[in-house]
Design a protein around this motif. Structure first.
Motif, PDB file in Angstrom:
ATOM      1  N   LYS A 296       0.852  -1.200   0.000  1.00  0.00           N
ATOM      2  CA  LYS A 296       0.000   0.000   0.000  1.00  0.00           C
ATOM      3  C   LYS A 296       0.884   1.245   0.000  1.00  0.00           C
ATOM      4  O   LYS A 296       1.732   1.423   0.869  1.00  0.00           O
ATOM      5  CB  LYS A 296      -0.902  -0.001   1.232  1.00  0.00           C
ATOM      6  CG  LYS A 296      -1.846   1.182   1.291  1.00  0.00           C
ATOM      7  CD  LYS A 296      -2.706   1.106   2.549  1.00  0.00           C
ATOM      8  CE  LYS A 296      -3.676   2.250   2.632  1.00  0.00           C
ATOM      9  NZ  LYS A 296      -3.089   3.502   3.044  1.00  0.00           N
ATOM     10  N   TYR A 297       0.672   2.095  -0.989  1.00  0.00           N
ATOM     11  CA  TYR A 297       1.472   3.310  -1.123  1.00  0.00           C
ATOM     12  C   TYR A 297       1.151   4.292  -0.002  1.00  0.00           C
ATOM     13  O   TYR A 297      -0.006   4.616   0.249  1.00  0.00           O
ATOM     14  CB  TYR A 297       1.195   3.965  -2.476  1.00  0.00           C
ATOM     15  CG  TYR A 297       2.060   5.170  -2.762  1.00  0.00           C
ATOM     16  CD1 TYR A 297       3.427   5.030  -2.956  1.00  0.00           C
ATOM     17  CD2 TYR A 297       1.509   6.435  -2.846  1.00  0.00           C
ATOM     18  CE1 TYR A 297       4.226   6.123  -3.233  1.00  0.00           C
ATOM     19  CE2 TYR A 297       2.297   7.537  -3.127  1.00  0.00           C
ATOM     20  CZ  TYR A 297       3.658   7.380  -3.312  1.00  0.00           C
ATOM     21  OH  TYR A 297       4.444   8.475  -3.586  1.00  0.00           O
ATOM     22  N   CYS A 298       2.190   4.772   0.683  1.00  0.00           N
ATOM     23  CA  CYS A 298       2.021   5.792   1.725  1.00  0.00           C
ATOM     24  C   CYS A 298       2.319   7.173   1.160  1.00  0.00           C
ATOM     25  O   CYS A 298       1.548   8.102   1.365  1.00  0.00           O
ATOM     26  CB  CYS A 298       2.950   5.511   2.900  1.00  0.00           C
ATOM     27  SG  CYS A 298       2.624   3.962   3.750  1.00  0.00           S
ATOM     28  N   GLY A 299       3.456   7.288   0.441  1.00  0.00           N
ATOM     29  CA  GLY A 299       3.780   8.582  -0.147  1.00  0.00           C
ATOM     30  C   GLY A 299       5.256   8.775  -0.411  1.00  0.00           C
ATOM     31  O   GLY A 299       6.092   7.913  -0.145  1.00  0.00           O
ATOM     32  N   SER A 300       5.557   9.958  -0.903  1.00  0.00           N
ATOM     33  CA  SER A 300       6.917  10.371  -1.228  1.00  0.00           C
ATOM     34  C   SER A 300       7.549  11.043  -0.005  1.00  0.00           C
ATOM     35  O   SER A 300       6.910  11.192   1.042  1.00  0.00           O
ATOM     36  CB  SER A 300       6.876  11.369  -2.382  1.00  0.00           C
ATOM     37  OG  SER A 300       6.197  12.548  -1.950  1.00  0.00           O
ATOM     38  N   TYR A 301       8.756  11.525  -0.182  1.00  0.00           N
ATOM     39  CA  TYR A 301       9.423  12.234   0.906  1.00  0.00           C
ATOM     40  C   TYR A 301       8.629  13.479   1.314  1.00  0.00           C
ATOM     41  O   TYR A 301       8.486  13.760   2.500  1.00  0.00           O
ATOM     42  CB  TYR A 301      10.853  12.645   0.528  1.00  0.00           C
ATOM     43  CG  TYR A 301      11.468  13.481   1.611  1.00  0.00           C
ATOM     44  CD1 TYR A 301      11.936  12.875   2.778  1.00  0.00           C
ATOM     45  CD2 TYR A 301      11.533  14.866   1.515  1.00  0.00           C
ATOM     46  CE1 TYR A 301      12.461  13.632   3.813  1.00  0.00           C
ATOM     47  CE2 TYR A 301      12.062  15.628   2.538  1.00  0.00           C
ATOM     48  CZ  TYR A 301      12.526  15.011   3.684  1.00  0.00           C
ATOM     49  OH  TYR A 301      13.035  15.768   4.717  1.00  0.00           O
ATOM     50  N   GLU A 302       8.138  14.210   0.343  1.00  0.00           N
ATOM     51  CA  GLU A 302       7.406  15.439   0.644  1.00  0.00           C
ATOM     52  C   GLU A 302       6.185  15.145   1.526  1.00  0.00           C
ATOM     53  O   GLU A 302       5.905  15.876   2.474  1.00  0.00           O
ATOM     54  CB  GLU A 302       6.984  16.152  -0.644  1.00  0.00           C
ATOM     55  CG  GLU A 302       8.130  16.763  -1.420  1.00  0.00           C
ATOM     56  CD  GLU A 302       8.975  15.750  -2.210  1.00  0.00           C
ATOM     57  OE1 GLU A 302       8.547  14.582  -2.405  1.00  0.00           O
ATOM     58  OE2 GLU A 302      10.081  16.123  -2.631  1.00  0.00           O
ATOM     59  N   ALA A 303       5.469  14.070   1.211  1.00  0.00           N
ATOM     60  CA  ALA A 303       4.303  13.687   2.009  1.00  0.00           C
ATOM     61  C   ALA A 303       4.728  13.229   3.398  1.00  0.00           C
ATOM     62  O   ALA A 303       4.083  13.560   4.399  1.00  0.00           O
ATOM     63  CB  ALA A 303       3.515  12.593   1.296  1.00  0.00           C
ATOM     64  N   PHE A 304       5.831  12.485   3.473  1.00  0.00           N
ATOM     65  CA  PHE A 304       6.376  12.047   4.762  1.00  0.00           C
ATOM     66  C   PHE A 304       6.741  13.262   5.613  1.00  0.00           C
ATOM     67  O   PHE A 304       6.395  13.336   6.796  1.00  0.00           O
ATOM     68  CB  PHE A 304       7.598  11.160   4.530  1.00  0.00           C
ATOM     69  CG  PHE A 304       8.412  10.914   5.764  1.00  0.00           C
ATOM     70  CD1 PHE A 304       8.028   9.943   6.683  1.00  0.00           C
ATOM     71  CD2 PHE A 304       9.549  11.653   6.020  1.00  0.00           C
ATOM     72  CE1 PHE A 304       8.770   9.722   7.837  1.00  0.00           C
ATOM     73  CE2 PHE A 304      10.303  11.439   7.168  1.00  0.00           C
ATOM     74  CZ  PHE A 304       9.906  10.474   8.073  1.00  0.00           C
ATOM     75  N   PHE A 305       7.433  14.211   5.016  1.00  0.00           N
ATOM     76  CA  PHE A 305       7.870  15.404   5.730  1.00  0.00           C
ATOM     77  C   PHE A 305       6.673  16.173   6.292  1.00  0.00           C
ATOM     78  O   PHE A 305       6.664  16.577   7.445  1.00  0.00           O
ATOM     79  CB  PHE A 305       8.693  16.303   4.797  1.00  0.00           C
ATOM     80  CG  PHE A 305       9.212  17.528   5.469  1.00  0.00           C
ATOM     81  CD1 PHE A 305      10.373  17.487   6.224  1.00  0.00           C
ATOM     82  CD2 PHE A 305       8.533  18.738   5.354  1.00  0.00           C
ATOM     83  CE1 PHE A 305      10.855  18.631   6.864  1.00  0.00           C
ATOM     84  CE2 PHE A 305       9.002  19.871   5.987  1.00  0.00           C
ATOM     85  CZ  PHE A 305      10.167  19.832   6.743  1.00  0.00           C
ATOM     86  N   GLU A 306       5.650  16.336   5.465  1.00  0.00           N
ATOM     87  CA  GLU A 306       4.445  17.045   5.902  1.00  0.00           C
ATOM     88  C   GLU A 306       3.760  16.309   7.062  1.00  0.00           C
ATOM     89  O   GLU A 306       3.352  16.923   8.042  1.00  0.00           O
ATOM     90  CB  GLU A 306       3.478  17.190   4.723  1.00  0.00           C
ATOM     91  CG  GLU A 306       2.307  18.095   5.007  1.00  0.00           C
ATOM     92  CD  GLU A 306       1.420  18.286   3.784  1.00  0.00           C
ATOM     93  OE1 GLU A 306       0.204  18.442   3.995  1.00  0.00           O
ATOM     94  OE2 GLU A 306       1.931  18.273   2.653  1.00  0.00           O
ATOM     95  N   ALA A 307       3.669  14.989   6.965  1.00  0.00           N
ATOM     96  CA  ALA A 307       3.053  14.199   8.040  1.00  0.00           C
ATOM     97  C   ALA A 307       3.876  14.308   9.321  1.00  0.00           C
ATOM     98  O   ALA A 307       3.321  14.414  10.416  1.00  0.00           O
ATOM     99  CB  ALA A 307       2.927  12.740   7.608  1.00  0.00           C
ATOM    100  N   ARG A 308       5.187  14.301   9.192  1.00  0.00           N
ATOM    101  CA  ARG A 308       6.053  14.430  10.371  1.00  0.00           C
ATOM    102  C   ARG A 308       5.857  15.789  11.034  1.00  0.00           C
ATOM    103  O   ARG A 308       5.764  15.882  12.261  1.00  0.00           O
ATOM    104  CB  ARG A 308       7.512  14.226   9.974  1.00  0.00           C
ATOM    105  CG  ARG A 308       8.423  14.155  11.177  1.00  0.00           C
ATOM    106  CD  ARG A 308       9.836  13.886  10.795  1.00  0.00           C
ATOM    107  NE  ARG A 308      10.321  15.045  10.057  1.00  0.00           N
ATOM    108  CZ  ARG A 308      11.424  15.060   9.350  1.00  0.00           C
ATOM    109  NH1 ARG A 308      12.155  13.973   9.238  1.00  0.00           N
ATOM    110  NH2 ARG A 308      11.803  16.147   8.727  1.00  0.00           N
ATOM    111  N   GLU A 309       5.769  16.838  10.236  1.00  0.00           N
ATOM    112  CA  GLU A 309       5.556  18.183  10.774  1.00  0.00           C
ATOM    113  C   GLU A 309       4.223  18.286  11.504  1.00  0.00           C
ATOM    114  O   GLU A 309       4.092  19.051  12.450  1.00  0.00           O
ATOM    115  CB  GLU A 309       5.626  19.224   9.654  1.00  0.00           C
ATOM    116  CG  GLU A 309       7.015  19.393   9.072  1.00  0.00           C
ATOM    117  CD  GLU A 309       8.015  19.953  10.063  1.00  0.00           C
ATOM    118  OE1 GLU A 309       7.743  21.023  10.646  1.00  0.00           O
ATOM    119  OE2 GLU A 309       9.061  19.306  10.275  1.00  0.00           O
TER     120      GLU A 309
END
Length: 114
Positions: free
Chosen positions: A74-87
């Motif tokens: 299951k696709y979670c996302g790219s680095y940009e999406a990861f970074f936004e979720a972390r923030e």
């Protein structure tokens, strides 16, 4: 469920190397079980990653670049999406995982970060 982080160990891009290290370091520090899947050394990994990033999230030209994050298939996302979720303190939701007790997390719609 195993989180798979698709990386390129021989990338010439400093930006990609930093992004990959950021994701891997975060996973290790937070004791999130994950597997690194190298697309530079393994053609099957490269092909699988490129085929499984959703069509609407692929770049207009070229191929999706690492790091790309999946929970099993299951696709979670790219680095940009990861970074936004972390923030937003929403990484566990982004990864499709249950946050450990005492974690500072937000609940969210998992489609938010794609």
């Amino acid at each position: 469920m195993v989180i798979k982080v698709y990386i390129a160990t021989s990338s010439g891009s400093t930006k990609i190397k930093k992004q990959q290290q950021d994701v891997i370091s975060f996973m290790a520090v937070n004791k999130i079980e994950f597997e690194e899947c190298d697309i530079a050394a393994n053609e099957a990994n490269r092909k699988w990653m490129r085929e499984n990033v959703p069509e609407e999230l692929r770049p207009a030209t070229g191929n999706p670049l690492p790091p790309q994050i999946f929970n099993e298939s299951k696709y979670c996302g790219s680095y940009e999406a990861f970074f936004e979720a972390r923030e937003d303190n929403a990484v566990y939701a982004f990864l499709g995982l249950t946050a450990p007790p005492g974690s500072k997390v937000k609940l969210l719609n998992t489609n938010t970060y794609r």
